[in-house]
Design an enzyme around this catalytic site. Structure first.
Site, short mmCIF file in Angstrom:
data_model
loop_
_atom_site.label_atom_id
_atom_site.label_comp_id
_atom_site.label_asym_id
_atom_site.label_seq_id
_atom_site.Cartn_x
_atom_site.Cartn_y
_atom_site.Cartn_z
N SER A 109 19.41 38.05 46.05
CA SER A 109 20.75 38.36 46.60
C SER A 109 20.73 39.62 47.46
CB SER A 109 21.79 38.47 45.47
OG SER A 109 21.34 39.32 44.45
N HIS B 101 17.76 32.84 39.61
CA HIS B 101 18.33 34.19 39.82
C HIS B 101 19.59 34.27 38.94
CE1 HIS B 101 19.17 37.94 41.68
NE2 HIS B 101 19.67 37.56 42.84
N HIS C 299 10.45 37.89 34.33
CA HIS C 299 10.97 38.64 35.48
C HIS C 299 9.86 38.84 36.49
CE1 HIS C 299 13.12 41.69 37.82
NE2 HIS C 299 14.19 41.12 37.32
N ARG D 200 18.86 46.44 30.50
CA ARG D 200 20.23 45.92 30.58
C ARG D 200 20.49 44.94 29.42
NH1 ARG D 200 19.90 43.57 36.47
NH2 ARG D 200 18.03 42.74 35.47
N ASP E 31 20.09 38.38 31.78
CA ASP E 31 20.88 37.17 31.58
C ASP E 31 20.80 36.61 30.16
OD1 ASP E 31 21.71 37.20 34.24
OD2 ASP E 31 19.87 36.19 34.88
#
Ligand code: CMX
Length: 421
Positions: free
Chosen positions: A233, A263, A309, A318, A364
């Site tokens: 992105s 993604h 990743h 995160r 995610d």
């Protein structure tokens, strides 16, 4: 001129001077070589972009302006934007002004709502987000400034205006999509007594009145905001805006990339995975059941969403921040328990499987289960939440690049025959 513009004026000059000096004094310095594996392998590790807003290392993960993300879990999206774009922590006065500028845009134009309502009922929410942003392109001050002949060193100023408008509007666009696509279509107006961005977003979604729901939305918007320049992105908005397309075009395009399952869509896929596990085993599976289920999926050639990743080689900080949120608020529904169980089991299976270079969870893996726990059960919507946050980083990167007066992007492609030769 806003306080933000005043802050950035000196920086813009300094950035351009630094860029010019680097080009003049070190323009022919070699940074490395590029292998055929990198050309054929998605350009992994090729140092080809400048991004000052944040960096991601394999062993630590995200740092925003050199501060580890786990040290920023208490800040607001407004503070995040200020930090990303200026490199400094905002003062109370600066934040007040920024918040009041953002809040002018929380109520989105009626034509955007009408556009979203006119879309087919089965449009994916990410399509609606991209279309909603494109519909707003007519508001662009950047395009108007260019049309009036603004020089390339001055364009960053209208880029700031567009960025603030876009970041202020995107929560309203997202909330409207949520209300139209999954509820009665009644769009909830912003708060009249609170101009905080994440509080307004939490309110306009209409999911929960719980104070910790607001806290989750604040955290969510901070954690997903930026992840250096090379992800799909960020690179998309960088390339599109390098042609001097305005931020509405650029962020809309970036959202199309974020919508891919490798993604941003992985958070939707993650929750689907969790629900599948729950349905199959009638609740939280045993370790053995989950191990077998994971192996079956891998044998079938499917990825484990939320794991792996391209850069990270440790648990994504995160993910850790979301995990700590669940513990702090004692969120113990079955989905959260399954997330925890997956975290215990999947890295071992992926290691044994031997393909993924990083067996650990990314952002995610946990985010969707928390949204679900508060009552946002429509997981097709989750990537829109990601997009609202990511717009903050995309706009910051575009502003910095425009301050540097970065040129149009144009790498060289080769044919396979040329490579083979
Ligand atoms: N499950 C199964 N296989 C995986 C895997 C996973 N979670 N992660 C990587 N692999 C596989 C890859 O598909 C690749 O297989 P092939 O050699 O057959 O093509 C191999 O392991 C090597 O991949 P890698 O170098 O470790 O990872 P990449 O840099 O190519 O890809 C990513 C990174 C994120 C696309 C990948 O790990 C993946 O598909 N993960 C699941 C989807 C996901 O969670 N995406 C979200 C990422 C964060 C974000 O951008 O939002």
């Amino acid at each position: 001129m806003s306080i933000l513009h005043e802050n950035l004026t000196t920086q813009a000059e300094a950035l351009r001077a630094q860029r010019t000096a680097l080009l003049k004094e070190h323009g022919d310095t070699v940074l490395g070589s590029v292998t055929i594996e990198q050309v054929l392998g998605g350009m992994r590790g090729v140092p080809a972009l400048v991004c000052d807003t944040s960096s991601v290392s394999a062993d630590e993960g995200l740092r925003i302006r050199d501060t580890p993300i786990l040290d920023l879990t208490d800040i607001t999206p407004e503070e995040t934007f200020w930090l990303l774009v200026t490199g400094k922590r905002a003062s109370a006065t600066e934040l007040d002004e920024l918040r009041s500028i953002f809040s002018k845009y929380y109520a989105i134009p009626q034509y955007v709502i009408d556009t979203l309502k006119a879309m087919p009922k089965d449009s994916h929410p990410m399509v609606m987000l991209s279309v909603g942003l494109l519909a707003m392109e007519r508001e662009s001050e950047f395009r108007a400034a260019y049309d009036k002949g603004a020089g390339k060193d001055a364009l960053w100023q209208s880029m700031v205006n567009d960025s603030v408008r876009l970041i202020g509007s995107i929560p309203g666009i997202a909330a409207a999509i949520y209300r139209i696509r999954f509820h009665d279509g009644n769009v909830i107006a912003p708060l009249t007594d609170d101009n905080d961005l994440s509080n307004n977003f939490a309110h306009m979604l209409g999911v929960s009145n719980d104070a910790s729901w607001k806290e989750l939305i604040r955290l969510y918007l901070v954690l997903h905001s930026d992840h250096e320049g090379g992800n799909v992105s960020a690179m998309t908005s960088y390339v599109v805006s390098s042609a001097l397309s305005d931020p509405f075009y650029s962020v809309s395009a970036a959202m199309c990339g974020l919508a891919g399952p490798l993604h941003g869509l992985a958070n939707q896929e993650c929750l689907r995975f969790i629900i599948d596990v729950k349905d199959q085993f009638g609740g939280v599976p045993t370790d053995e059941q989950l191990t077998e289920y994971t192996w079956n999926r891998l044998r079938n050639g499917q990825v484990i969403p939320g794991y792996g990743h391209a850069v990270l080689r440790v648990t994504d900080p995160r993910f850790t921040a979301f995990y700590q949120f669940a513990e702090k608020h004692n969120l113990q529904d079955e989905n959260v328990q399954i997330v925890q169980k997956i975290y215990n089991i999947v890295p071992g299976v992926l290691r044994e499987h031997g393909k993924a270079k990083n067996p650990w969870p990314n952002v995610d893996a946990a985010s969707g289960s928390l949204l679900y726990a508060y009552g946002m059960k429509e997981f097709d919507f989750y990537t829109v939440m990601f997009g609202v946050s990511r717009a903050i980083g995309l706009c910051s990167q575009m502003v910095v690049n425009r301050m540097m007066a970065s040129p149009i992007v144009r790498p060289k492609s080769l044919t396979l025959a040329e490579l083979s030769k």
